[in-house]
Design an enzyme around this catalytic site. Structure first.
Site, PDB file in Angstrom:
ATOM      1  N   GLU A  83      -6.868   4.883   7.904  1.00 32.94           N
ATOM      2  CA  GLU A  83      -6.652   6.298   7.576  1.00 32.94           C
ATOM      3  C   GLU A  83      -7.891   6.888   6.923  1.00 32.94           C
ATOM      4  OE1 GLU A  83      -2.976   5.606   5.513  1.00 32.94           O
ATOM      5  OE2 GLU A  83      -2.035   5.105   7.423  1.00 32.94           O
ATOM      6  N   ASN A  94       0.863  -1.183   0.000  1.00 29.37           N
ATOM      7  CA  ASN A  94       0.000   0.000   0.000  1.00 29.37           C
ATOM      8  C   ASN A  94       0.896   1.228   0.000  1.00 29.37           C
ATOM      9  OD1 ASN A  94      -1.869   1.987   0.377  1.00 29.37           O
ATOM     10  ND2 ASN A  94      -2.514   1.347   2.425  1.00 29.37           N
ATOM     11  N   TRP A  95       1.002   1.851  -1.152  1.00 30.04           N
ATOM     12  CA  TRP A  95       1.894   3.006  -1.278  1.00 30.04           C
ATOM     13  C   TRP A  95       1.297   4.268  -0.661  1.00 30.04           C
ATOM     14  CZ3 TRP A  95       3.420   2.441  -7.185  1.00 30.04           C
ATOM     15  CH2 TRP A  95       4.211   1.288  -7.330  1.00 30.04           C
ATOM     16  N   LYS A  96       0.026   4.227  -0.317  1.00 32.74           N
ATOM     17  CA  LYS A  96      -0.650   5.402   0.241  1.00 32.74           C
ATOM     18  C   LYS A  96      -0.412   6.617  -0.701  1.00 32.74           C
ATOM     19  CE  LYS A  96      -0.307   3.255   4.752  1.00 32.74           C
ATOM     20  NZ  LYS A  96      -0.216   3.381   6.188  1.00 32.74           N
ATOM     21  N   GLY A 114       2.890  -0.973   4.412  1.00 32.83           N
ATOM     22  CA  GLY A 114       2.955   0.442   4.053  1.00 32.83           C
ATOM     23  C   GLY A 114       4.390   0.868   3.810  1.00 32.83           C
ATOM     24  N   GLY A 115       5.011   1.442   4.839  1.00 28.05           N
ATOM     25  CA  GLY A 115       6.337   2.049   4.705  1.00 28.05           C
ATOM     26  C   GLY A 115       7.381   1.149   4.047  1.00 28.05           C
ATOM     27  N   HIS A 128      -9.519   1.303   5.021  1.00 30.39           N
ATOM     28  CA  HIS A 128      -8.244   1.511   5.707  1.00 30.39           C
ATOM     29  C   HIS A 128      -8.465   2.469   6.878  1.00 30.39           C
ATOM     30  CE1 HIS A 128      -4.132   2.637   6.565  1.00 30.39           C
ATOM     31  NE2 HIS A 128      -3.752   1.573   5.888  1.00 30.39           N
ATOM     32  N   SER A 160       3.576  -1.932  10.443  1.00 23.19           N
ATOM     33  CA  SER A 160       5.032  -1.925  10.660  1.00 23.19           C
ATOM     34  C   SER A 160       5.693  -3.252  10.312  1.00 23.19           C
ATOM     35  CB  SER A 160       5.352  -1.510  12.106  1.00 23.19           C
ATOM     36  OG  SER A 160       4.931  -0.184  12.340  1.00 23.19           O
ATOM     37  N   GLY A 179       2.583   2.513  10.896  1.00 25.81           N
ATOM     38  CA  GLY A 179       3.527   3.626  10.760  1.00 25.81           C
ATOM     39  C   GLY A 179       4.244   3.993  12.044  1.00 25.81           C
ATOM     40  N   GLU A 202      -5.304  -4.667  10.681  1.00 21.97           N
ATOM     41  CA  GLU A 202      -4.287  -3.630  10.859  1.00 21.97           C
ATOM     42  C   GLU A 202      -4.573  -2.884  12.161  1.00 21.97           C
ATOM     43  OE1 GLU A 202      -2.188  -2.445   6.976  1.00 21.97           O
ATOM     44  OE2 GLU A 202      -3.959  -1.180   7.172  1.00 21.97           O
TER      45      GLU A 202
HETATM   46  P1  13P Z   1       3.072   0.541   7.767  1.00 22.81           P
HETATM   47  O1  13P Z   1       3.570  -0.757   7.192  1.00 22.81           O
HETATM   48  O2  13P Z   1       3.805   1.741   7.295  1.00 22.81           O
HETATM   49  O3  13P Z   1       2.936   0.453   9.256  1.00 22.81           O
HETATM   50  O4  13P Z   1       1.576   0.739   7.199  1.00 22.81           O
HETATM   51  C1  13P Z   1       0.688  -0.302   7.300  1.00 22.81           C
HETATM   52  C2  13P Z   1      -0.520   0.042   6.514  1.00 22.81           C
HETATM   53  O5  13P Z   1      -1.276   0.910   6.883  1.00 22.81           O
HETATM   54  C3  13P Z   1      -0.728  -0.676   5.258  1.00 22.81           C
HETATM   55  O6  13P Z   1      -2.006  -0.448   4.769  1.00 22.81           O
END
Ligand code: 13P
Length: 276
Positions: free
Chosen positions: A101, A11-13, A238-239, A99, A217, A177, A171
């Site tokens: 967010e 997930n590149w957000k 994500g990251g 998600h 994470s 994050g 999640e």
């Molecule tokens: P991180 O891997 O950066 O914690 O993000 C997880 C995430 O929200 C994937 O959708």
């Protein structure tokens, strides 16, 4: 005994410009050549779906493309929104929904997510429904209450979701994050509970066949441990997915897990043991 897909989802957000997104898509297949047993998905920003899908087309290593959201309606006066059908047209076959967010920033709730899930299924997009508790909810010991509401509220009676390739992503918001990953036991326990809630919502055999992944994470360093639980069917990253080498390393860890696995779902037992 169910055999479920194992997925690695990037997930590149709201990251990457066009050139970087396309360069990643060109580089990734070679980095995961020879990997077996893992479905690999990348989720770019809406505007990069078509060029990323184009860059991945025709590669010997299959990587599918996901949207990070879609609207619940097929068309209309919804400024700034993108429909499930538009995602398909652009080359996506998967969509991430709910998600944390988006729940936080756009007040997405179960009623809306139910409609989005239906819209995704109607467009033949594979939905990934994200669920997870906040730190305050975990501290109040309401994790199970929250997960039950999120799973049943969005999916109750939607048996066709499993046919549409439903994936659920656990999640925990406190792990996203933050660098604070759930322990293997926390991930396995919550995901087993989610599988129990899914049984209630869509039936036992559909639940047993539904992939449930962990996100929060995940890195190449912790993936082998965090994702080892019998009910954990991969990762939403994500990251650590922003760098293709790092994401490819996670894909390879998941391939090792997938290769060694025989699945014995324990969802119902975990669901009935509602201690939290
Ligand atoms: P991180 O891997 O950066 O914690 O993000 C997880 C995430 O929200 C994937 O959708």
């Amino acid at each position: 005994m169910a055999s479920r897909a194992v997925l690695a989802i990037a997930n590149w957000k709201m990251n990457k410009g066009l050139a970087e997104a396309v360069a990643y898509a060109r580089a990734l297949p070679a980095l995961i050549r020879g990997v077996r047993g893992v479905e690999v998905v990348v989720a770019p920003a809406f505007v990069h779906i078509a060029p990323v899908a184009q860059a991945l087309r025709g590669k010997r290593v299959a990587v599918t493309v996901a949207g990070q959201d879609c609207h619940s309606e097929t068309k209309g006066a919804y400024t700034g929104s993108v429909s499930a059908g538009m995602l398909c047209d652009a080359g996506a076959t998967v969509v991430i929904l709910g998600h944390s967010e988006r729940r936080r920033d756009f007040a997405e709730d179960e009623t809306l997510l139910r409609a989005k899930l239906q819209a995704a299924l109607d467009a033949r997009l594979r939905p990934i429904l994200c669920v997870g508790e906040t730190l305050a909810e975990r501290r109040r010991k309401t994790t199970h209450v929250v997960l039950k509401r999120q799973v049943e509220g969005a999916l109750d009676g939607m048996a066709d979701a499993a046919l549409g390739g439903l994936v659920v992503a656990y999640e925990p918001v406190w792990a996203i994050g933050t660098g604070e990953t759930a322990t293997a036991d926390q991930a396995e326990e919550a995901i087993a509970f989610i599988r129990g809630a899914l049984e209630r919502a869509i039936g036992a055999s559909a639940a047993a066949g539904t992939a449930i992944v962990y996100g929060g994470s995940v890195t190449p360093e912790n993936a082998a441990v965090v994702l080892a639980g019998a009910n954990v069917d991969g990762a939403l990253v994500g990251g650590a997915s922003l760098d293709p080498e790092s994401f490819a390393a996670i894909v390879r860890r998941l391939a090792t897990i997938a290769a060694g696995r025989s699945v014995a779902p324990v969802g119902r037992a975990a669901y009935n043991r509602r201690s939290r």
